[in-house]
Design an enzyme around this catalytic site. Structure first.
Site, PDB file in Angstrom:
ATOM      1  N   SER A 116      29.316  20.764  29.505  1.00 37.44           N
ATOM      2  CA  SER A 116      29.746  19.957  30.352  1.00 37.44           C
ATOM      3  C   SER A 116      31.133  19.509  29.736  1.00 37.44           C
ATOM      4  O   SER A 116      31.302  19.601  28.504  1.00 37.44           O
ATOM      5  CB  SER A 116      28.800  19.012  30.789  1.00 37.44           C
ATOM      6  OG  SER A 116      28.735  17.968  29.745  1.00 37.44           O
ATOM      7  N   LYS A 117      31.998  18.898  30.668  1.00 41.66           N
ATOM      8  CA  LYS A 117      33.100  18.152  30.248  1.00 41.66           C
ATOM      9  C   LYS A 117      32.851  17.359  29.433  1.00 41.66           C
ATOM     10  O   LYS A 117      33.514  17.119  28.314  1.00 41.66           O
ATOM     11  CB  LYS A 117      33.579  17.758  31.581  1.00 41.66           C
ATOM     12  CG  LYS A 117      34.839  16.918  31.478  1.00 41.66           C
ATOM     13  CD  LYS A 117      35.754  16.743  32.659  1.00 41.66           C
ATOM     14  CE  LYS A 117      36.366  15.565  32.827  1.00 41.66           C
ATOM     15  NZ  LYS A 117      36.514  14.385  31.849  1.00 41.66           N
ATOM     16  N   ARG A 118      31.763  16.589  29.550  1.00 37.16           N
ATOM     17  CA  ARG A 118      31.378  15.530  28.677  1.00 37.16           C
ATOM     18  C   ARG A 118      31.060  15.848  27.200  1.00 37.16           C
ATOM     19  O   ARG A 118      31.316  15.150  26.029  1.00 37.16           O
ATOM     20  CB  ARG A 118      30.333  14.626  29.133  1.00 37.16           C
ATOM     21  CG  ARG A 118      30.578  13.359  29.401  1.00 37.16           C
ATOM     22  CD  ARG A 118      29.361  12.652  30.360  1.00 37.16           C
ATOM     23  NE  ARG A 118      29.597  13.322  31.513  1.00 37.16           N
ATOM     24  CZ  ARG A 118      28.079  13.679  32.223  1.00 37.16           C
ATOM     25  NH1 ARG A 118      26.908  13.329  31.538  1.00 37.16           N
ATOM     26  NH2 ARG A 118      27.919  14.411  33.300  1.00 37.16           N
TER      27      ARG A 118
END
Ligand code: GLU
Length: 514
Positions: free
Chosen positions: A266-268
Site C-alpha cells: 500500500s501507499k502507507r
C-alpha cells in the site's frame, strides 16, 4: 489457448487516483503478451463511476505508462476502430444489453430504495445470513420478479427510480479456466444479483467491462487478483449474452505484497519504508498531499520495467537483466506465479544501479545536465561523462554522481573528521605541500599513473610510508574518506586544480594538540 485468435489485450484502469505500481505491472504484462504475439494493446479508461472520478488521474496514467515504455496501439490517445475508448463516452452503447437480458428473463428491474436495501441487510444479518441481494432475498424485494406486471409498467412509465440486476440461478456451478490459477469453480448460491445498469442509464463496472471486452474483441483479460471474485459474474454475463464462444482467456495476476509479512503493498508501506509506490510523483488535487514517484526518485524507467516484470513472473533461466525486447521474447503467462510477489526495496535499488552502470554515458549526461547546470558548474560534456564513469560504481542513482561527487566540480566543503583524527599527523600538512611541489612538475595533462609514480617517489625520498599519506591525500582533494580510485580521480580533476587544494588542506587542517 486458441491459436487462431489474434491477441488483443487491454489495460483498463479507472481514473480514481494515481496508478499504483502494481497497476503498472498489470499493464506491462498485457503489453509483453501483445508484443510477443504481434497482437494489439489497448488502453481503455473505465470511468463509469463518476463519484470516484479524480481530475488529472487519466493524464497521470497515460504519462506513467509512457514513461515506463509501454506503448498502445489503440486507446484514448491513439483512437482506433473501437473508439471512443473512454467508457463515459460510450454510455449509449451499454443499456441495450441489459434490456436484452431482461427480454430473455435473465435480468430484472429493481425499484428498491436505499431504505429497503438497508432493512433487507439488517434482517438477513439478524438471522445470520449473508446480507446479499441474491436468488433468495430478491423474492422479498420490490422488483419485476415480485411485483405484478402492471405495477412494474406503471412504475416505469412514471419514471420511478430503478436499476437492472442480473438474475442468477439459485444453485449452479460456474466454471472457468484461469491461465494462472487453473480451474476456478464458484457456485451461484454464493453470488449476488449485481446491478448492471443504473437508473440514469449508466452501466456498472461489470456490464461495461464485459460489453467492451466483447465489442473490442479482447482475447485475454489480464488483471489483478482483486478482480478474481468478479470473474464468475463476468462468465455469467458472457453466457447470458450468448458470447461464451468468444469469451477471453482470464489471467488473474498475483498481488504485490508488502516487503515484510503479508498483505497488499500500500501507499502507507511506501511512506513508512521510504520508497515510492507510484511511477510518477502525484499531488492529490483535494488535499495537496504529495506522494513520491519512481521517476522523481531518480529511477530509470528501464530499471522499473525490469524490476516489475520479475515481480511475479519467472524467466526460464537465471538471467535478471532484461531489455524490453528481451522481456517480450521471454514472456509467457504460464510462467506467472500463483502466489503473491513480495516487493523488495533493495532489489529495486539494485536494478537501478545495474542500469546506471550499463547505460551509455552520453544518455546519462543528458539526464544529469540540468542538475549540473542548476549547480552552476562549468563543466564540459566530456568531463561530466568521465565523472559518471568513475562514480557510477559507487552510487545507486545518477543524481548521486553530482551530489556525492561534488568535489569533481568544486573544492571540498569539509574534511572527513575520522580520517583526520586517525591519519593526519603534525607533519602531514608539510607532506601535502611537498606532494603539491612534486605534482607541479608533472605535465598539465598528466594521467593517473603519472600521479601515482610522482607520489611513490615523493614518499620514498621523504622516507614516509605510502599508506600514511594516501588517505590524507584523498581527504585533502575530495574531503571524503572513500570514493573512486584515487589516481584516476586526481588525474580527472587535473593538476592545476589539485595543487591549490593540497595547499588549502595544509593550511586548514590542524591536528588536535599539535
Ligand atoms: N477498471 C478496472 C480497474 O480499475 C479494470 C479491471 C479489469 O481489468 O477488468 O482495475
Amino acid at each position: 489457448m486458441s491459436t487462431e485468435r489474434p491477441v488483443r489485450v487491454r489495460f483498463a484502469p479507472s481514473p480514481t487516483g494515481p496508478l499504483h505500481i502494481g497497476g503498472v505491472r498489470t499493464a506491462l504484462y498485457n503489453y509483453l503478451l501483445a508484443r510477443k504475439h504481434g497482437g494489439t494493446m489497448i488502453l481503455r479508461i473505465e470511468d463509469t463511476d463518476q463519484n470516484r472520478f479524480v481530475p488529472g488521474a487519466e493524464q497521470y496514467i497515460v504519462e506513467s505508462l509512457k514513461w515506463v515504455g509501454i506503448e498502445f496501439d489503440e486507446g484514448v490517445e491513439q483512437g482506433g476502430p473501437h473508439a471512443p475508448y473512454r467508457q463515459s463516452e460510450r454510455k449509449p452503447m451499454y443499456a441495450q444489453y441489459a434490456y436484452e437480458m431482461i427480454d430473455k428473463g435473465l435480468a430484472y428491474y429493481a425499484f428498491d430504495t436505499e431504505e429497503d436495501l438497508d432493512q433487507m441487510r439488517k434482517r438477513l444479518e439478524a438471522s445470520k445470513m449473508q446480507p446479499a441481494y441474491d436468488s433468495v432475498s430478491r423474492m422479498s424485494m420490490k422488483n419485476s420478479l415480485t411485483l405484478p406486471a402492471d405495477e412494474v409498467k406503471a412504475r416505469l412509465d412514471r419514471g420511478d427510480n430503478f436499476v437492472i440486476r442480473i438474475k442468477l440461478p439459485r444453485k449452479e456451478e460456474v466454471r472457468f479456466h484461469d491461465v494462472i490459477r487453473g480451474w476456478v469453480v464458484v457456485n451461484t448460491s454464493t453470488m449476488d444479483d449485481k446491478v448492471l445498469l443504473k437508473g440514469d442509464g449508466m452501466p456498472t463496472y461489470h456490464l461495461a467491462n464485459v460489453v467492451d471486452d466483447y465489442l473490442m474483441g479482447i482475447s485475454h483479460v489480464i488483471r489483478g487478483e482483486e478482480w478474481l471474485p468478479s470473474a464468475p459474474l463476468h462468465v455469467m454475463l458472457y453466457r447470458y449474452l450468448g458470447w461464451e464462444e468468444v469469451m477471453p482467456q482470464f489471467a488473474h495476476l498475483p498481488l504485490l505484497l508488502k516487503p515484510e509479512g503479508n498483505g497488499k503493498l500500500s501507499k502507507r508501506d511506501g511512506d513508512r519504508l521510504g520508497f515510492p509506490v507510484f511511477p510518477l510523483q502525484w499531488t492529490d488535487p483535494k488535499t495537496q498531499e504529495v506522494s513520491s514517484g519512481y521517476r522523481e526518485g531518480g529511477y530509470y524507467p528501464e530499471a522499473v520495467a525490469n524490476m516489475l516484470a520479475l515481480l511475479g513472473w519467472h524467466p526460464s533461466g537465471n538471467q535478471e537483466l532484461f531489455s524490453m525486447e528481451e522481456l517480450i521474447a521471454e514472456f509467457s503467462l504460464e510462467r506467472v506465479s500463483k502466489s503473491g510477489a513480495k516487493f523488495d526495496v533493495q532489489k529495486a535499488l539494485w536494478f537501478n544501479q545495474q542500469y546506471l552502470q550499463r547505460k551509455p554515458l552520453h544518455e546519462q549526461y543528458e539526464l544529469l545536465k540540468p542538475q549540473v547546470e542548476a549547480k552552476g558548474y562549468d563543466a564540459s560534456q566530456e568531463y561530466v561523462e568521465q565523472v559518471i564513469a568513475l562514480m557510477r560504481e559507487k552510487v545507486q542513482f545518477a543524481k548521486e554522481v553530482v551530489e556525492e561527487g561534488y568535489y569533481f566540480f568544486e573544492v571540498p566543503k569539509s574534511y572527513d573528521e575520522e580520517v583526520i583524527r586517525k591519519k593526519w599527523k603534525a607533519e602531514t600538512g608539510n607532506h601535502m605541500v611537498g606532494l603539491a611541489d612534486a605534482f607541479a612538475a608533472l605535465a598539465d595533462n598528466a594521467v593517473a599513473e603519472d600521479f601515482e609514480m610522482a607520489f611513490k617517489s615523493y614518499c620514498e625520498i621523504a622516507g614516509v610510508k605510502t599508506g600514511e599519506l594516501l588517505q590524507p591525500l584523498r581527504v585533502a582533494v575530495s574531503g571524503a574518506p572513500m570514493g573512486p580510485p584515487i589516481w584516476e580521480m586526481i588525474a580527472l580533476i587535473g593538476r592545476d586544480f589539485i595543487l591549490p587544494r593540497l595547499h588549502t588542506a595544509a593550511d586548514k587542517i590542524t591536528v588536535a594538540g599539535a
